[in-house]
Motif scaffolding. Sequence first.
Motif, PDB file in Angstrom:
ATOM      1  N   VAL A 151       0.842  -1.162   0.018  1.00  0.00           N
ATOM      2  CA  VAL A 151      -0.137   0.054   0.116  1.00  0.00           C
ATOM      3  C   VAL A 151       0.814   1.382   0.069  1.00  0.00           C
ATOM      4  N   THR A 152       0.619   2.201  -1.049  1.00  0.00           N
ATOM      5  CA  THR A 152       1.223   3.389  -0.940  1.00  0.00           C
ATOM      6  C   THR A 152       0.303   4.372  -0.892  1.00  0.00           C
ATOM      7  N   VAL A 153       0.156   5.337   0.260  1.00  0.00           N
ATOM      8  CA  VAL A 153      -0.848   6.562   0.399  1.00  0.00           C
ATOM      9  C   VAL A 153      -0.103   7.852   0.372  1.00  0.00           C
ATOM     10  N   ARG A 154      -0.559   8.543  -0.683  1.00  0.00           N
ATOM     11  CA  ARG A 154      -0.052  10.046  -0.660  1.00  0.00           C
ATOM     12  C   ARG A 154      -1.031  11.074  -0.688  1.00  0.00           C
ATOM     13  N   ALA A 155      -0.985  12.159   0.114  1.00  0.00           N
ATOM     14  CA  ALA A 155      -2.023  13.219   0.508  1.00  0.00           C
ATOM     15  C   ALA A 155      -1.762  14.490  -0.622  1.00  0.00           C
ATOM     16  N   ILE A 156      -2.566  15.278  -0.735  1.00  0.00           N
ATOM     17  CA  ILE A 156      -2.791  16.573  -1.268  1.00  0.00           C
ATOM     18  C   ILE A 156      -3.628  17.422  -0.413  1.00  0.00           C
ATOM     19  N   ASP A 185      -3.572  23.686   0.944  1.00  0.00           N
ATOM     20  CA  ASP A 185      -2.570  24.546   0.385  1.00  0.00           C
ATOM     21  C   ASP A 185      -1.757  24.196  -0.531  1.00  0.00           C
ATOM     22  N   LEU A 186      -2.347  23.983  -1.863  1.00  0.00           N
ATOM     23  CA  LEU A 186      -1.437  23.666  -3.001  1.00  0.00           C
ATOM     24  C   LEU A 186      -2.066  24.452  -4.167  1.00  0.00           C
ATOM     25  N   ASP A 187      -1.208  25.462  -4.682  1.00  0.00           N
ATOM     26  CA  ASP A 187      -1.639  26.159  -5.888  1.00  0.00           C
ATOM     27  C   ASP A 187      -1.791  25.324  -7.206  1.00  0.00           C
ATOM     28  N   ASN A 188      -2.658  26.060  -7.996  1.00  0.00           N
ATOM     29  CA  ASN A 188      -3.011  25.446  -9.253  1.00  0.00           C
ATOM     30  C   ASN A 188      -3.343  23.899  -9.258  1.00  0.00           C
ATOM     31  N   PHE A 189      -4.006  23.395  -8.300  1.00  0.00           N
ATOM     32  CA  PHE A 189      -4.528  21.933  -8.476  1.00  0.00           C
ATOM     33  C   PHE A 189      -5.810  22.101  -9.077  1.00  0.00           C
ATOM     34  N   ASN A 190      -5.623  21.381 -10.336  1.00  0.00           N
ATOM     35  CA  ASN A 190      -7.066  21.426 -10.917  1.00  0.00           C
ATOM     36  C   ASN A 190      -7.039  20.165 -11.874  1.00  0.00           C
ATOM     37  N   ARG A 191      -6.502  19.296 -11.346  1.00  0.00           N
ATOM     38  CA  ARG A 191      -6.216  17.922 -12.100  1.00  0.00           C
ATOM     39  C   ARG A 191      -7.238  16.607 -11.865  1.00  0.00           C
ATOM     40  N   ALA A 192      -8.009  17.062 -10.691  1.00  0.00           N
ATOM     41  CA  ALA A 192      -8.809  15.806 -10.154  1.00  0.00           C
ATOM     42  C   ALA A 192     -10.338  16.428  -9.613  1.00  0.00           C
ATOM     43  N   GLY A 193     -11.025  16.706 -10.664  1.00  0.00           N
ATOM     44  CA  GLY A 193     -12.219  17.199 -10.154  1.00  0.00           C
ATOM     45  C   GLY A 193     -13.239  16.258  -9.579  1.00  0.00           C
ATOM     46  N   SER A 194     -12.920  14.722  -9.610  1.00  0.00           N
ATOM     47  CA  SER A 194     -13.654  13.870  -8.888  1.00  0.00           C
ATOM     48  C   SER A 194     -13.016  12.791  -8.666  1.00  0.00           C
ATOM     49  N   SER A 195     -13.332  11.680  -7.775  1.00  0.00           N
ATOM     50  CA  SER A 195     -12.783  10.512  -7.491  1.00  0.00           C
ATOM     51  C   SER A 195     -12.745   9.755  -8.695  1.00  0.00           C
ATOM     52  N   MET A 196     -11.678   8.655  -8.561  1.00  0.00           N
ATOM     53  CA  MET A 196     -11.419   7.551  -9.622  1.00  0.00           C
ATOM     54  C   MET A 196     -10.970   6.516  -9.005  1.00  0.00           C
ATOM     55  N   THR A 197     -11.284   4.989  -9.406  1.00  0.00           N
ATOM     56  CA  THR A 197     -10.671   3.952  -9.254  1.00  0.00           C
ATOM     57  C   THR A 197     -10.115   3.103 -10.426  1.00  0.00           C
ATOM     58  N   TYR A 198      -8.879   3.082 -10.441  1.00  0.00           N
ATOM     59  CA  TYR A 198      -8.211   2.525 -11.880  1.00  0.00           C
ATOM     60  C   TYR A 198      -7.956   1.068 -11.350  1.00  0.00           C
ATOM     61  N   ALA A 209      -2.936   8.836 -17.277  1.00  0.00           N
ATOM     62  CA  ALA A 209      -2.163  10.215 -17.241  1.00  0.00           C
ATOM     63  C   ALA A 209      -2.610  10.958 -16.242  1.00  0.00           C
ATOM     64  N   ARG A 210      -3.886  10.975 -16.012  1.00  0.00           N
ATOM     65  CA  ARG A 210      -4.589  11.539 -14.793  1.00  0.00           C
ATOM     66  C   ARG A 210      -3.912  11.305 -13.809  1.00  0.00           C
ATOM     67  N   PHE A 211      -4.157  10.004 -13.338  1.00  0.00           N
ATOM     68  CA  PHE A 211      -3.399   9.597 -12.107  1.00  0.00           C
ATOM     69  C   PHE A 211      -2.116  10.022 -11.860  1.00  0.00           C
ATOM     70  N   ARG A 212      -1.260   9.715 -12.797  1.00  0.00           N
ATOM     71  CA  ARG A 212       0.311   9.965 -12.599  1.00  0.00           C
ATOM     72  C   ARG A 212       0.529  11.527 -12.288  1.00  0.00           C
ATOM     73  N   ARG A 213      -0.285  12.251 -13.145  1.00  0.00           N
ATOM     74  CA  ARG A 213      -0.226  13.916 -12.614  1.00  0.00           C
ATOM     75  C   ARG A 213      -0.717  14.325 -11.282  1.00  0.00           C
ATOM     76  N   VAL A 214      -1.794  13.679 -11.061  1.00  0.00           N
ATOM     77  CA  VAL A 214      -2.025  13.905  -9.547  1.00  0.00           C
ATOM     78  C   VAL A 214      -1.304  13.436  -8.558  1.00  0.00           C
ATOM     79  N   GLU A 215      -0.691  12.310  -8.591  1.00  0.00           N
ATOM     80  CA  GLU A 215       0.468  11.589  -8.012  1.00  0.00           C
ATOM     81  C   GLU A 215       1.668  12.539  -7.971  1.00  0.00           C
ATOM     82  N   ALA A 216       2.000  13.108  -9.002  1.00  0.00           N
ATOM     83  CA  ALA A 216       3.139  14.029  -9.229  1.00  0.00           C
ATOM     84  C   ALA A 216       3.184  15.193  -8.517  1.00  0.00           C
ATOM     85  N   VAL A 217       2.077  15.799  -7.850  1.00  0.00           N
ATOM     86  CA  VAL A 217       1.960  17.017  -6.971  1.00  0.00           C
ATOM     87  C   VAL A 217       1.584  16.453  -5.797  1.00  0.00           C
TER      88      VAL A 217
END
Length: 283
Positions: free
Chosen positions: A203-208, A211-224, A257-265
């Motif tokens: 298990v890998t857990v990451r939080a967003i 207080d994060l500028d320009n976060f517009n990459r996840a308007g809703s939840s998703m499960t891949y 691509a969307r998951f990796r972009r969200v993960e990156a920030v």
Amino acid sequence: MVLRREPTARQARLGVELRKLREAAGLTATQAAALLGANRVQISHIESGLTGVSEQRLRRLASHYACTDADFIDALVAMAADRSRGWWEEYRGLLPTSFLDLAELDHHAAFRREVSILYVPGLFQTEDYSRAVFANRIPELTDEELELRVSHRAARRVVIEGAARVPYEVVLHEAALRMRVSDRAASRTQLARVLELSEADNVTVRAIPFDLDNFNRAGSSMTYVGGSTAKLDTVVRDTPHGTVFVDSEAQLTSYRARFRRVEAVSFDPDRTRDFIHALAKEL
């Protein structure tokens, strides 16, 4: 052959993939049937998941469709031959079929990736948290219906905690971590549960944070959910009208691509644990 009254999502997916191959080959159902020595209705039933297909027939169809992806064909054959009846069968007739389809999808998953904005993911939820989530349903559930959903969700955790647990990557927005679906005590217990699971090897857990500028990459939840081959991956979306499985190649590429972009920030796992500890202290 007796037709299935209600194909499972996995059975329907096999039919969809065979239809995609046929259409990519530029063949009509009637033409495909002629190549197989069958009739158009039989092809239609196979492609709608109403009937199964033998390995021999499936491989003949793949050959006629000029499919040269051996791994993909083998994966389809495995789907066609699958007769497993998992733990979720005990809920058949008691819960909507979408619950059973989710459990079956879990069972065959190679990996799971999730972005959760408003709620802690179902596989992380304590029973009290799940109960509070399901209790908000309109119209209200009966006590029996509520407890069936809670027990089913708890049983699904086998995919990340059982002997055959799969890799699970989760990106949690601060909103999901702060949302009190019940009381403070339940929220503290839920955060402790997330922290406990975040220590698991798979298990890998990451939080967003907010207080994060320009976060517009996840308007809703998703499960891949990863399939036995990338072409059989599935995205699960919850909508006001129920659960939707997404499987088109273009959309799967977009969601990867969307998951990796969200993960990156997002915060790394260590910083995430510190962040969740801080939130828990506020409670």
